[in-house]
Structure formats: structure tokens, C-alpha cells
Scaffold this motif. Structure first.
Motif, PDB file in Angstrom:
ATOM      1  N   LEU A 113       7.979   8.602  -9.387  1.00 44.90           N
ATOM      2  CA  LEU A 113       9.385   8.859  -9.738  1.00 44.90           C
ATOM      3  C   LEU A 113      10.310   7.800  -9.147  1.00 44.90           C
ATOM      4  O   LEU A 113       9.867   6.882  -8.455  1.00 44.90           O
ATOM      5  N   GLU A 114      11.603   7.968  -9.409  1.00 44.30           N
ATOM      6  CA  GLU A 114      12.633   7.047  -8.898  1.00 44.30           C
ATOM      7  C   GLU A 114      12.881   7.400  -7.419  1.00 44.30           C
ATOM      8  O   GLU A 114      13.756   8.202  -7.087  1.00 44.30           O
ATOM      9  N   THR A 115      12.062   6.821  -6.536  1.00 39.99           N
ATOM     10  CA  THR A 115      12.081   7.261  -5.132  1.00 39.99           C
ATOM     11  C   THR A 115      13.293   6.765  -4.338  1.00 39.99           C
ATOM     12  O   THR A 115      13.600   7.320  -3.289  1.00 39.99           O
ATOM     13  N   THR A 116      13.973   5.732  -4.838  1.00 39.68           N
ATOM     14  CA  THR A 116      15.134   5.197  -4.105  1.00 39.68           C
ATOM     15  C   THR A 116      16.121   6.318  -3.782  1.00 39.68           C
ATOM     16  O   THR A 116      16.669   6.396  -2.676  1.00 39.68           O
ATOM     17  N   GLU A 144      10.151   2.073   2.280  1.00 35.74           N
ATOM     18  CA  GLU A 144       9.343   2.999   1.460  1.00 35.74           C
ATOM     19  C   GLU A 144       7.940   2.427   1.308  1.00 35.74           C
ATOM     20  O   GLU A 144       7.775   1.228   1.154  1.00 35.74           O
ATOM     21  N   LYS A 145       6.947   3.321   1.314  1.00 37.76           N
ATOM     22  CA  LYS A 145       5.567   2.908   1.008  1.00 37.76           C
ATOM     23  C   LYS A 145       4.995   3.909   0.019  1.00 37.76           C
ATOM     24  O   LYS A 145       5.504   5.021  -0.117  1.00 37.76           O
ATOM     25  N   PHE A 146       3.910   3.516  -0.618  1.00 30.27           N
ATOM     26  CA  PHE A 146       3.251   4.406  -1.573  1.00 30.27           C
ATOM     27  C   PHE A 146       1.784   4.498  -1.194  1.00 30.27           C
ATOM     28  O   PHE A 146       1.204   3.511  -0.742  1.00 30.27           O
ATOM     29  N   SER A 147       1.221   5.699  -1.342  1.00 28.42           N
ATOM     30  CA  SER A 147      -0.166   5.868  -0.906  1.00 28.42           C
ATOM     31  C   SER A 147      -0.865   6.879  -1.819  1.00 28.42           C
ATOM     32  O   SER A 147      -0.226   7.593  -2.588  1.00 28.42           O
ATOM     33  N   ASP A 148      -2.206   6.924  -1.706  1.00 29.42           N
ATOM     34  CA  ASP A 148      -2.977   7.892  -2.498  1.00 29.42           C
ATOM     35  C   ASP A 148      -3.257   9.144  -1.674  1.00 29.42           C
ATOM     36  O   ASP A 148      -3.835  10.111  -2.156  1.00 29.42           O
ATOM     37  N   GLU A 149      -2.884   9.134  -0.383  1.00 30.35           N
ATOM     38  CA  GLU A 149      -3.247  10.198   0.550  1.00 30.35           C
ATOM     39  C   GLU A 149      -2.328  11.415   0.373  1.00 30.35           C
ATOM     40  O   GLU A 149      -1.242  11.472   0.944  1.00 30.35           O
ATOM     41  N   THR A 150      -2.771  12.391  -0.428  1.00 29.91           N
ATOM     42  CA  THR A 150      -1.915  13.557  -0.693  1.00 29.91           C
ATOM     43  C   THR A 150      -2.285  14.772   0.166  1.00 29.91           C
ATOM     44  O   THR A 150      -1.669  15.826   0.040  1.00 29.91           O
ATOM     45  N   HIS A 151      -3.323  14.637   1.005  1.00 29.27           N
ATOM     46  CA  HIS A 151      -3.799  15.745   1.857  1.00 29.27           C
ATOM     47  C   HIS A 151      -4.122  16.978   1.022  1.00 29.27           C
ATOM     48  O   HIS A 151      -3.925  18.112   1.473  1.00 29.27           O
ATOM     49  N   GLY A 152      -4.550  16.783  -0.204  1.00 24.76           N
ATOM     50  CA  GLY A 152      -4.943  17.913  -1.048  1.00 24.76           C
ATOM     51  C   GLY A 152      -3.796  18.514  -1.848  1.00 24.76           C
ATOM     52  O   GLY A 152      -3.998  19.438  -2.631  1.00 24.76           O
ATOM     53  N   TYR A 153      -2.562  18.032  -1.639  1.00 24.57           N
ATOM     54  CA  TYR A 153      -1.423  18.570  -2.386  1.00 24.57           C
ATOM     55  C   TYR A 153      -1.165  17.683  -3.612  1.00 24.57           C
ATOM     56  O   TYR A 153      -1.587  16.535  -3.656  1.00 24.57           O
ATOM     57  N   ALA A 154      -0.429  18.237  -4.583  1.00 22.32           N
ATOM     58  CA  ALA A 154      -0.140  17.434  -5.781  1.00 22.32           C
ATOM     59  C   ALA A 154       0.807  16.287  -5.442  1.00 22.32           C
ATOM     60  O   ALA A 154       0.784  15.230  -6.047  1.00 22.32           O
ATOM     61  N   ASN A 155       1.658  16.539  -4.437  1.00 24.67           N
ATOM     62  CA  ASN A 155       2.588  15.495  -4.022  1.00 24.67           C
ATOM     63  C   ASN A 155       2.814  15.619  -2.528  1.00 24.67           C
ATOM     64  O   ASN A 155       2.674  16.718  -1.966  1.00 24.67           O
ATOM     65  N   CYS A 156       3.182  14.514  -1.905  1.00 25.17           N
ATOM     66  CA  CYS A 156       3.418  14.578  -0.459  1.00 25.17           C
ATOM     67  C   CYS A 156       4.404  13.484  -0.051  1.00 25.17           C
ATOM     68  O   CYS A 156       4.270  12.328  -0.454  1.00 25.17           O
ATOM     69  N   ILE A 157       5.426  13.895   0.698  1.00 24.01           N
ATOM     70  CA  ILE A 157       6.350  12.897   1.266  1.00 24.01           C
ATOM     71  C   ILE A 157       6.156  12.928   2.773  1.00 24.01           C
ATOM     72  O   ILE A 157       6.214  13.991   3.403  1.00 24.01           O
ATOM     73  N   SER A 158       5.910  11.750   3.316  1.00 19.22           N
ATOM     74  CA  SER A 158       5.658  11.666   4.747  1.00 19.22           C
ATOM     75  C   SER A 158       6.736  10.784   5.386  1.00 19.22           C
ATOM     76  O   SER A 158       7.034   9.706   4.880  1.00 19.22           O
ATOM     77  N   LEU A 159       7.314  11.286   6.468  1.00 22.12           N
ATOM     78  CA  LEU A 159       8.346  10.506   7.167  1.00 22.12           C
ATOM     79  C   LEU A 159       7.891  10.245   8.587  1.00 22.12           C
ATOM     80  O   LEU A 159       7.559  11.178   9.332  1.00 22.12           O
TER      81      LEU A 159
END
Ligand code: NAI
Ligand code: AKG
Length: 524
Positions: free
Chosen positions: A358-361, A398-413
Motif C-alpha cells: 500500500l501507500e505506506t508514506t 521505512e523498510k519492507f520485509s517478508d517477515e509477517t510472524h504468521g499474520y497477514a500484515n505486520c507493522i514493526s516500529l
């Protein structure tokens, strides 16, 4: 009630969409007439007469949005608005055709001496030999600034059999080819054009663009037109070029100071002028007023605005997709900021799963605003978050990763402080809500809502009971409680959601329990 001050003459019919809302109160008065009420307005709608200065914004303490019924926003202090989190919108294309037609009318009037001839006939003269003009056919038109208006002027010029040379550093070859114009350097345009028309915004770079040095590069006998903004052609610098006859004539719709008063340029018979009429048509005024009123309505209804100067543009479709993550981002930032209540240098946001497409900005701006809000007294939102972060020396990425920890989406701060780093991760579950799934190195699952209590302790039997007893004794009801640990007998944590916030005395009592290391109140 959402109060809107309309301080310039804006088409009544165009404002109609605003009048349909029972929650909007429109006041049509000049700023000077409502000095005592300035702090009560939520929105300000202007054309070019009202100067939206830092001083005015300072007085309009409740202001959330400024709307410009037109294109140029040089009468609005965008930095000052952005600093205060005030959204600035304009109506970027409602007056394009009118401004282009006016430019073309000025061009024809200039080379055929129409205004001078008109005055002569009205003075009962019949002097045909004094007004011999030039044809536009076959001439080279230099267009500086090839955006909406510049390109519409070029289309009309081509229909008149003119060749169009363009200078615009941002113009692509494909677009130029499509419109049948050729791209040149500024010097080439200056040297080749018979008529030069400017259509850039007024910026630090374009102020005085046609000054002494560049005017000297133009062809002898050149005609100049400014229907964009006063100051793009340096008015003082023009005078000797008119006196020497190097410049054959000038058409001005705009001036550095408006009205220009007794300006020396007006004394030249080959300078023709109109009082900033480029957008003054029934059609343009209806278009710009309708556009800005509709955008304002979207803003009031919490919908995305698409013509903001100081926000990334978002379509309704994109907005709907990011909306949930936008809220999750804000919560992640807010909780992280309270947890890391020390000076921090850097925030790093990682998007994984569906959110990464998505438009993550926008989401990042929301997260940043959530983080900064507990640290500053003034409003922080997605408009001014980047600016406030910069002022406080906080960088973010911002970074992008494949690591979702089993969830459909994940935002990590991850927040980097001087001697401490903290990571929080969240996910949005459709039809369920936001969940925090990782907190300071511990997998957990809680909703980031309301009055939260964070307790870090050693993993020992009886801890939950001890905490429950103290809260109960102080009449604090626990709504939910989540526990997590790094390993059995090691670092563990509880996140409690409470019906009311706990006071300092309760926090102190909890912190005195053996094996409890940290107790923090968090508001989400
Ligand atoms: N006289 C009037 O009543 C009206 C005046 N205007 C003015 O007309 C101007 C142009 O408006 P639009 O075409 O809608 O804007 P636009 O944003 O569509 O186009 C501006 C163009 O200028 C170019 N540009 C920017 N910096 C430049 C530079 N240093 N050198 C060369 N090109 C540069 C941009 O790449 C862009 O293509 C604005 O100043 C606006 O305020 C607009 C409407 C009515
Ligand atoms: O409001 C007006 O009439 C001026 C229009 C204009 O200059 C603009 O849209 O930039």
C-alpha cells in the motif's frame, strides 16, 4: 459546528455543496472584519487577495484547513501552515482554460495594439497608421513553464500557425512530442522566441527569472507576457529594455504588488495590462469554488483530500485501503513514545505482508505523528509530522520485509534512544481490530485501546494475583489482561486494560512488589 471563514469573493454557486451540511457555518467577511473571532474558525477559504501569513495563522488557533479557490498558493505561508499541522488545498485545474485564453487574448492584443487602438477610437481619433501590428502566424512562441496553462497556451498557438519552443526542466520528451512542441534550454528559448510567455509558479527559483541578464539574451523586438505571477519577470529590470526598444511590448496580468499603483511600467504605451483577470470568468470561478468546496466537505467528513499542497495525494480507493493501517500506525507510535519516554534519535518502520503493497508514506506519517504527539504541546498530524521530527532531530525510515510472524500484515516500529532500543509490532485483523503482537522482545496479544498498564516482572507464580489485589484495593477494574514471557522463569510482562487510569500512588505500590521491575501507564 465547523466554522468556515470565506474572506475573498468566491462564487456563491460554487459554495453550494458546503451549504448542504448542517454542521458547517459559513461566514463571508474580510479578515479585518472578524479580528475578534479569528480563533473560532476551523477553515479559511481565500482567492489571492487575502494574505495567509504566519501572523494570521498565529491568531487562527483553531484552524485546520486553508482552501485556495485557484492555483497559485504564493499568498499562503505554506511552511507556517505545515508547521501548525494545517492542511492547505487548492483548485489546481478549475481555471486553466480561462488563464490560457486570457494569455492568448493578451498576446493577440499586444501584437495588434488593440488596447491602444481602442483608447484612440474612443477619443474620437481614426489613426490607422499608428497601430500597424504583427501576425502571430509563423512566429516562434517561447513558453517558460509547461504545466497545465503553458500547455493549453501552446495548443492555441499551434492552431494559429506558431512554432512553440518550451523551457521546463520537468517536461518529458514524450509529452512535448505529443503536444507538437520542442524542448530547449532557457538560453535557447530566450534567443529564439519572438514572443515569450511565462507560466511557472512563483518560487525562489522563478522569482526574477527574466531579469537583466536573461532579458539581454532575448531577441531584439521580443514581446513578453506574464499572466502567471508578478515577479517572474523582474519589473524594474524591464524598464531599460523598454526604453531602448529592445523589448517591443509587454502584456501583464499580474504585478509584484497588486494593485500596482502608479507603477513606472504603466507609463509605457507599449505595456498593456489587466488587473489579474486570468481566472476571472464565470466558468473558472464556478469551477474553482466548487472544487475547493467539495474538497473541504471531504475534509469535514474525514474523507481524503486529493488536492493538498502539503499532504501526499490519496484517492478515495487508496485511502479506504490504508485507513486501518493508518490508525494502527498512530497507535504504535503513541505507545512507543510513552514507553520510550527518553530522548530518541531514530525511528525505523518495517512493513510486511499486505500492508507493504500500500501507500505506506501516509501510514508512516501517521505513526510519526502518534510518536511525536506526547512530546510536543502543539497538534502533530500527518501534515506537519515530518517537519516536527526534523526540528527535534529525529530521523525516520521505512523498510519492507517478508517477515509477517504468521499474520497477514505486520507493522514493526523500532525506536532508537541513546542507550536503549525498543521494538513494537502490530497487525490489523479485518472485522476484529488492531492487535499488538510483539512488545519489547516478548510475543503478546492485546488491543491498543484506552488505559493500559504495562508491568515487566520475573516469571514467578502468584504475580497476577498480587497485581489484581492491589488494583482491586484501589477500586481499579481490570477489563482485560494479557501475559507473555521470553522464557519460563525469565523476563515476563503483563498488559492490562483498565476501566480508568491508575494514579501515581498505585503505580508506586505496584512497583514495590517483589520481582516487578517496571510499571508504566500507557494511553492509546
Ligand atoms: N493570472 C491568473 O489569474 C492565473 C495565474 N495562474 C498562475 O499560472 C501559473 C501556472 O499555473 P499552472 O499551469 O496551473 O501550474 P502547473 O503547476 O500546472 O505548471 C507549472 C509548470 O512550471 C514548471 N516549472 C516550475 N519551475 C520552473 C522553472 N524554474 N523553470 C521553468 N519551468 C518551471 C513546472 O514544471 C510546471 O510544468 C501559476 O503561477 C499560477 O499561479 C494560474 C491561474 C490563473
Ligand atoms: O483568484 C483569482 O482570480 C486569481 C487566480 C490565480 O491567480 C490563480 O489561480 O493562481
Amino acid at each position: 459546528m465547523f466554522r468556515v471563514l470565506v474572506s475573498d469573493a468566491i462564487s456563491e454557486e460554487g459554495l453550494a455543496p458546503l451549504r448542504t451540511s448542517a454542521h458547517i457555518d459559513i461566514v463571508q467577511k474580510k479578515v479585518g472584519e472578524v479580528e475578534d473571532e479569528l480563533h473560532t474558525f476551523d477553515a479559511l477559504l481565500v482567492r489571492s487577495a487575502t494574505k495567509v501569513t504566519e501572523d494570521l495563522l498565529e491568531k487562527m488557533t483553531n484552524l485546520k484547513i486553508v482552501g485556495r479557490a485557484g492555483v497559485g498558493v504564493d499568498n499562503i505561508d505554506i511552511d507556517a501552515a505545515t508547521k501548525r499541522g494545517i492542511v492547505v488545498i487548492n483548485a489546481p485545474n478549475g481555471n486553466t482554460i480561462s488563464a490560457a485564453e486570457h494569455t492568448f487574448a493578451m498576446m493577440a492584443a499586444l501584437v495588434r495594439h488593440i488596447p491602444q487602438a481602442h483608447i484612440s477610437v474612443k477619443s474620437r481619433e481614426w489613426n490607422r497608421s499608428a497601430f500597424v501590428g504583427k501576425e502571430l502566424f509563423g512566429k516562434k512562441l517561447g513558453v517558460i513553464g509547461f504545466g497545465r496553462i503553458g500547455s493549453e497556451v501552446a495548443k492555441r498557438a499551434r492552431a494559429f500557425g506558431m512554432t512553440v519552443h518550451v523551457y521546463d526542466p520537468f517536461l518529458t520528451k514524450e509529452r512535448a512530442e505529443k503536444l507538437g512542441v520542442s524542448i530547449h534550454s532557457l538560453d535557447e528559448v530566450l534567443a529564439s522566441a519572438d514572443i515569450i510567455t511565462v507560466h511557472t509558479p512563483l518560487t525562489k527559483e522563478t522569482r526574477g527569472l527574466l531579469g537583466t541578464e536573461n532579458l539581454a539574451k532575448t531577441k531584439k523586438g521580443v514581446y513578453l507576457i506574464n499572466c502567471a505571477r508578478g515577479g517572474i519577470i523582474d519589473e524594474q529590470a524591464l524598464i531599460p529594455f523598454l526604453e531602448s526598444g529592445h523589448v517591443a511590448g509587454v502584456a501583464l496580468d499580474v504585478f509584484e504588488q497588486e494593485p500596482p499603483g502608479d507603477h513606472p511600467l504603466l507609463a509605457f504605451s507599449n505595456v498593456i495590462a489587466t488587473p489579474h483577470l486570468g481566472a476571472s470568468t464565470v466558468e473558472a470561478q464556478l469551477n474553482v469554488a466548487t472544487q475547493v468546496a467539495e474538497e473541504l466537505l471531504h475534509f469535514v467528513e474525514g474523507q481524503p483530500v486529493t488536492s493538498s499542497i502539503n499532504l501526499p495525494a490519496l484517492s478515495k480507493d487508496v485511502y479506504e485501503k490504508i485507513q486501518s493501517f493508518y490508525h494502527l500506525g498512530r497507535k504504535l507510535g503513541l505507545i512507543a513514545s510513552q514507553f520510550m519516554n527518553i530522548p530518541v534519535q531514530e525511528l525505523s518502520v518495517t512493513y510486511a505482508g499486505t500492508v507493504a503493497d500500500l501507500e505506506t508514506t501516509y501510514i508512516t506519517r501517521s505513526l510519526l505523528a502518534g510518536f511525536l504527539q506526547p512530546r510536543v504541546a502543539s497538534t502533530v498530524n500527518e501534515v506537519n509530522a515530518a517537519m516536527v521530527a526534523k526540528e527535534r532531530g529525529i530521523t525516520y525510515g521505512e523498510k519492507f520485509s517478508d517477515e509477517t510472524h504468521g499474520y497477514a500484515n505486520c507493522i514493526s516500529l523500532t525506536v532508537h534512544g541513546e542507550n536503549k532500543t525498543f521494538t513494537i509490532k502490530g497487525t490489523h485483523v479485518p472485522n476484529y481490530g488492531d492487535r499488538i503482537v510483539h512488545f519489547d522482545g516478548v510475543a503478546i496479544d492485546f488491543a491498543p485501546e484506552g488505559h493500559l498498564l504495562y508491568i515487566q516482572h520475573q516469571d514467578r507464580p502468584g504475580m497476577i494475583g498480587k497485581v489484581g489485589n492491589i488494583l482491586g484495593a484501589h477500586d481499579v477494574n481490570i477489563a482485560t489482561m494479557q501475559v507473555g514471557r521470553q522464557e519460563a522463569g525469565g523476563k515476563a510482562m503483563m498488559i492490562l486494560s483498565l476501566d480508568k487510569p491508575v494514579d501515581d500512588a498505585v503505580l508506586k505500590t505496584l512497583a514495590q512488589i517483589d520481582d516487578i521491575e517496571t510499571v508504566k501507564r500507557l494511553e492509546a
